[in-house]
Design an enzyme around this catalytic site. Structure first.
Site, PDB file in Angstrom:
ATOM      1  N   GLU A 304       0.828  -1.211   0.000  1.00 58.43           N
ATOM      2  CA  GLU A 304       0.000   0.000   0.000  1.00 58.43           C
ATOM      3  C   GLU A 304       0.860   1.256   0.000  1.00 58.43           C
ATOM      4  O   GLU A 304       0.569   2.233  -0.700  1.00 58.43           O
ATOM      5  CB  GLU A 304      -0.940  -0.003   1.211  1.00 58.43           C
ATOM      6  CG  GLU A 304      -1.925  -1.157   1.257  1.00 58.43           C
ATOM      7  CD  GLU A 304      -3.030  -1.035   0.209  1.00 58.43           C
ATOM      8  OE1 GLU A 304      -3.105   0.002  -0.467  1.00 58.43           O
ATOM      9  OE2 GLU A 304      -3.820  -1.987   0.083  1.00 58.43           O
ATOM     10  N   ARG A 308       0.786   3.893  -3.240  1.00 55.02           N
ATOM     11  CA  ARG A 308       0.105   5.150  -2.925  1.00 55.02           C
ATOM     12  C   ARG A 308       1.095   6.283  -2.650  1.00 55.02           C
ATOM     13  O   ARG A 308       0.973   7.365  -3.216  1.00 55.02           O
ATOM     14  CB  ARG A 308      -0.830   4.953  -1.730  1.00 55.02           C
ATOM     15  CG  ARG A 308      -1.898   3.904  -1.976  1.00 55.02           C
ATOM     16  CD  ARG A 308      -2.743   3.643  -0.727  1.00 55.02           C
ATOM     17  NE  ARG A 308      -3.546   2.434  -0.878  1.00 55.02           N
ATOM     18  CZ  ARG A 308      -4.707   2.360  -1.519  1.00 55.02           C
ATOM     19  NH1 ARG A 308      -5.210   3.460  -2.062  1.00 55.02           N
ATOM     20  NH2 ARG A 308      -5.359   1.225  -1.630  1.00 55.02           N
ATOM     21  N   ASP A 437      -4.006 -10.682  -8.969  1.00 56.10           N
ATOM     22  CA  ASP A 437      -4.320  -9.904 -10.167  1.00 56.10           C
ATOM     23  C   ASP A 437      -3.147  -9.121 -10.740  1.00 56.10           C
ATOM     24  O   ASP A 437      -2.785  -9.274 -11.909  1.00 56.10           O
ATOM     25  CB  ASP A 437      -5.495  -8.971  -9.876  1.00 56.10           C
ATOM     26  CG  ASP A 437      -5.272  -8.094  -8.645  1.00 56.10           C
ATOM     27  OD1 ASP A 437      -4.465  -8.476  -7.765  1.00 56.10           O
ATOM     28  OD2 ASP A 437      -5.908  -7.032  -8.547  1.00 56.10           O
ATOM     29  N   GLU A 572     -10.413  -0.490 -12.062  1.00 53.79           N
ATOM     30  CA  GLU A 572      -9.953  -1.369 -13.141  1.00 53.79           C
ATOM     31  C   GLU A 572     -10.746  -1.196 -14.437  1.00 53.79           C
ATOM     32  O   GLU A 572     -10.161  -1.099 -15.527  1.00 53.79           O
ATOM     33  CB  GLU A 572     -10.010  -2.832 -12.689  1.00 53.79           C
ATOM     34  CG  GLU A 572      -8.986  -3.205 -11.629  1.00 53.79           C
ATOM     35  CD  GLU A 572      -9.409  -2.746 -10.236  1.00 53.79           C
ATOM     36  OE1 GLU A 572      -8.532  -2.632  -9.356  1.00 53.79           O
ATOM     37  OE2 GLU A 572     -10.617  -2.494 -10.034  1.00 53.79           O
TER      38      GLU A 572
END
Length: 630
Positions: A304, A308, A437, A572
């Site tokens: 994260e 970010r 993913d 997405e």
């Protein structure tokens, strides 16, 4: 025969009748008066009030009624006569109105032959056929939602105001088409009449008469400005109630923390720059310069923090050239490096950026494959900019190990990897959804980032796509939508996370860079499926997880389970739509993206964006400028 006696009889009879009538009327008036006197004062007051009220209403309505009567009477031959036939209403020029004999019902057969050339089909069009325009977005949702569409109050108000405005440059008027959802399709300047060929669209005389009718024009909704407005709306709430904190809680008008590092603010920097919000950007930059410090005794998640904070700072540096952001990126990048100090070189999930220590989650020694393989782009770029190879070396070691590992299935990888042994765990489950993913996404993007020279990355990517085709790809019933399922111990589960909708854009990106053309064919099919995950929902918003019917018994392609009936504003699908429009130039992809924004504005916009089931709220944040927070 005249008779005086008869005259006297008539006179007497009439006089007697008049006398009785007068006497009876007098008695009735006296009877009414007595009844009136018998009423109470309150009853008489009420009756007088009602009479006065009716009298006033009659006076007020008199002018409008007289105007209508006058308008009806004045029409006469000043306006075109209208004749009705089985083809509808058609104007007949003044002076050519036939004289119909009395008693004959007027109809098409009664018009004199000399009038026929002027009025026979094709009839004079009221307006010419408009210039060719691109197709409006396809309808979606049940008919009950098609009446109004996903249009919020602010959009309706803005649209009504803009309809009566003209473009300020040149005084030209713009024309738009309004879709079923209320979304404005881009305008075409001007409203030129098109000439038409005889026998196809109408005659030249038809066009000349139609040209005398002044066309109605409206001004298009500025989609770019609508996106800016959505950002400003969310940013205003963040600034008011959560400035400098990680997330906004818009319902309670408070803030929450993940790491206490201003995640929303940092992650929104590049978005503000791209949107041209220079004032908002300047305020945020000042906070980064004066308030942002990574010298804190706090545990942060490696993945994260990388996507970010590190990614947000590097992107902003590339856009602005401001070294403040590169310096901050070097600071946080260095503080994250202890995560790679493991026996296997597979990084821990958590790092204390103040103490310089790292550890796995308290409940396991595993990390998810997606997290450890989706930090490479940022760390490689940090090494390139700083000329310090330690960052790139650390993440490329992870890539090499995953490349060599056993336990894959036709290029597909399991979801977990152990930080001590460096091996896959919980084998047998394969998905392109959560926990795996972005491994596939980053394979292609690292290959492009490295100038298409790292063949191992390309090999792993191509093998994985073939593994998807072989093991996970299926079609629904009845509409034959192509989707990517999940494999568990050899059994296919026909479910697909919204996260999987990164794949159409990634496939298109690869095809655009020379990979097999059938990748684009698959991208087109999957993009349609991801669109239908929005379009088939009543709100026009996708669920977190969709279950697809291989043999539909209810006539639906998609089912949603109660636990999945929420939307987390994931980016997405929107990112894939961006790629698909850029590579195909098909405007439907922009229209689909616009519809998604309309739906979010209608159904998730509280005083500061909320989601559907848990009252999350969107504030400017990760990946595309809007992120979800409770």
């Amino acid at each position: 025969m005249y008779s005086p006696q008869r005259q006297d009889f008539v006179s007497l009879t009439l006089g007697d009748q008049y006398s009785r009538s007068y006497t009876n009327g007098k008695h009735r008036r006296q009877s009414c008066w007595r009844k009136w006197k018998q009423l109470s004062r309150l009853q008489r007051s009420l009756i007088l009030f009602l009479l006065a009220f009716l009298f006033i209403c009659g006076i007020l309505s008199y002018p409008s009624l007289t105007e209508q009567w006058r308008g009806l009477s004045d029409r006469s031959i000043k306006e075109d006569w209208v004749e009705m036939d089985n083809g509808g209403l058609r104007p007949i020029p003044p002076g050519l109105v036939p004289k119909i004999p009395p008693g004959v019902v007027p109809g098409f057969q009664d018009i004199p032959p000399e009038v026929m050339p002027e009025i026979q089909r094709p009839s004079i069009p009221l307006l010419p056929k408009p210039p060719a325009m691109r197709k409006p977005p396809s309808k979606r949702g049940p008919p009950v939602l098609q009446k109004r569409g996903n249009v919020s109050d602010w959009q309706v108000k803005d649209g009504e105001e803009e309809i009566v405005k003209r473009d300020e440059d040149g005084g030209k008027e713009a024309k738009t088409v309004i879709s079923w959802r209320g979304a404005m399709i881009e305008a075409e300047q001007g409203t030129e009449l098109q000439s038409t060929a005889h026998g196809k669209e109408g005659t030249v005389a038809d066009a000349e008469k139609a040209a005398s009718l002044k066309p109605v024009t409206v001004k298009a909704v500025d989609r770019v400005e609508a996106v800016r407005e959505a950002f400003r709306h969310a940013w205003k709430g963040y600034k008011a109630f959560a400035w400098g904190h990680d997330e906004l809680k818009p319902i309670s008008k408070t803030h929450g923390e993940w790491f206490g590092l201003g995640l929303t603010l940092i992650d929104a920097l590049d978005t503000m720059w791209i949107l041209g919000l220079k004032d908002e950007f300047a305020e945020a930059r000042k906070w980064v310069e004066t308030e942002l410090s990574f010298s804190k005794n706090v545990d942060v998640n490696l993945f994260e923090s990388t996507i970010r904070i590190l990614g947000g700072l590097l992107s902003t540096y590339h856009l602005t050239g401001d070294t403040l952001f590169l310096d901050k990126a070097k600071d946080i990048g260095f503080r994250l490096m202890p995560a790679f100090k493991t026996p296997s070189k597979i990084p821990y999930s958590d790092v204390n950026i103040g103490k310089g220590t790292a550890h796995p989650p308290r409940w396991t020694t595993d990390s998810t494959v997606a997290e450890v393989t989706s930090i490479q782009l940022e760390f490689r770029e940090l090494s390139r900019l700083t000329q310090d190879p330690q960052y790139q070396n650390a993440v490329e070691e992870v890539t090499r190990q995953v490349h060599r590992l056993e336990g894959k299935r036709d290029g597909l990888v399991p979801m977990f990897i152990n930080t001590n042994s460096g091996k896959f765990t919980r084998r047998g489950a394969f998905t392109l959804g959560a926990r795996a993913d972005s491994y596939y996404e980053y394979l292609l993007k690292q290959w492009l980032q490295g100038g298409k020279k790292e063949t191992e990355l390309l090999e792993d990517y191509l093998q994985a796509i073939e593994g998807v085709r072989k093991n996970l790809l299926r079609q629904t019933s009845p509409s034959k939508l192509t989707f990517v399922g999940e494999l568990s111990n050899g059994h296919l589960n026909p479910k697909m996370d919204h996260l999987v909708c990164f794949l159409p854009g990634t496939l298109a990106l690869g095809a655009h860079n020379g990979l097999p053309a059938d990748h684009m064919d698959l991208a087109l099919q999957l993009m349609e499926t991801c669109h239908q995950m929005y379009a088939q929902m009543e709100t026009g918003l996708s669920p977190e997880i969709a279950h697809f019917n291989l043999q539909s018994s209810n006539g639906r392609d998609i089912d949603v389970k109660p636990a999945d009936r929420h939307n987390l504003l994931r980016p997405e699908t929107v990112e894939s739509l961006f790629y698909m429009y850029r590579f195909t130039k098909d405007s439907k992809y922009r229209d689909w993206g616009w519809d998604i924004l309309q739906s979010f504005n209608k159904y998730t916009r509280c005083p500061m964006h909320t989601n559907l089931t848990s009252l999350y709220a969107a504030v400017p944040g990760p990946q595309w400028g809007l992120h979800l927070h409770r």
